[in-house]
Design a protein around this motif. Structure first.
Motif: not given
Length: 309
Positions: A188-203
């Motif tokens: 199954p998918p690990v992330y939600g369909e709207d997520e595009i990265t595990d990086r923060s906006e800060r990064f």
């Protein structure tokens, strides 16, 4: 008769849905970050004409009806890593290539170097399938030489499949994506369909500033710089207020980054701010400072502070 309450459940994915990690590996400047951005459909990774623009592992998430691909953009693996920062980047690259479901080696059309061989050797240490992606095919002057080049290359270096793409022009990406999904494990998918990265906006903000440094500064100076985000807050008026420090190693470098009358720093800040507003989808107030920390690229403590470990 009272009706039973409706119970909301998560959407069910098909039994053959696939999800897994795909490493995008290659020597510096073969277009891995451009390829990641094109595959995800979002500008995640800093891109410039200079090698070694990518310094960190970046995860890009592409969710499709048939599967979710977790792309790992790796720094370019290079030889002659004399400084602590370069050794750290190589460690990051090697680590990112391990424990993935598919390894993708990206090369330039009609070009194979000793550094490409080193990347292949690292990928060969893993049991995962290896796919060769030949990028920048649109720029190849001698397209007739490409097939014999690939035939000779694959006779010497084992790959499970070969794809020809132009990341910049988005050519050949659908075929590559279908091939990758087919090789991922059923999960199954690990992330939600709207997520595009595990990086923060800060990064991502720090990467947008560093991208402009790579694009606008001459010769070796961009490699003596790094960016630290000191403040990232969303104000009540909906504006993201970001304070960033550009670290250099010498006073002379500081003067170059600032430029005559502050013109260079202003141009860097303006371009980075526009990139952030596009990515973050809101107004950005960006304040930049330039500070000196001698030898930061050889200082293990400084590297950890700046996120290199």
């Amino acid at each position: 008769m009272n009706e039973e309450p409706t119970i909301e459940t998560e959407p069910v994915v098909s039994a053959d849905y696939r999800c897994g990690f795909v490493a995008l590996a290659g020597r510096p400047n073969v277009g891995k970050s451009t390829l990641l951005n094109a595959l995800v459909g979002f500008r995640l990774s800093a891109v410039s004409p200079r090698p070694q623009t990518t310094r960190h592992r970046i995860l890009g998430i592409a969710t499709r009806p048939a599967g979710q691909i977790l792309y790992v953009d790796t720094p370019g693996l290079h030889r002659g890593a004399k400084r602590a920062m370069n050794r750290s980047i190589n460690r990051t690259a090697r680590s990112a290539m391990s424990d993935v479901d598919v390894g993708v080696q990206v090369i330039e059309a009609n070009r194979w170097t000793d550094e490409d061989s080193a990347v292949h050797a690292v990928l060969s240490e893993q049991s995962a399938p290896r796919i060769l992606v030949i990028n920048k095919v649109d720029l190849a002057k001698d397209k007739a030489a490409m097939l014999p080049f690939v035939a000779d290359l694959t006779s010497k270096h084992a790959f499970d499949e070969v794809h020809y793409v132009s990341a910049l022009k988005r050519k050949g990406l659908e075929e590559l994506e279908r091939s990758l999904i087919a090789r991922l494990p059923q999960a199954p998918p690990v992330y939600g369909e709207d997520e595009i990265t595990d990086r923060s906006e800060r990064f991502l903000a720090s990467e947008m500033v560093r991208e402009q440094l790579m694009r606008r500064l001459d010769q070796e100076l961009p490699y003596a710089t790094t960016v630290e985000i000191e403040q990232f807050v969303d104000r009540e008026d909906g504006v993201a207020e970001i304070h960033a420090v550009i670290w250099v190693e010498r006073d002379g470098q500081k003067a170059i980054v600032i430029g005559h009358g502050g013109a260079q720093l202003k141009a860097i800040g303006s371009a980075a701010r526009k990139a952030m507003e596009s990515i973050f989808e809101r107004k950005v107030f960006l304040k930049l400072w330039v500070k000196v920390r001698e030898g930061w690229a050889d200082d293990e403590n400084a590297l950890k502070r700046f996120g290199y470990e």
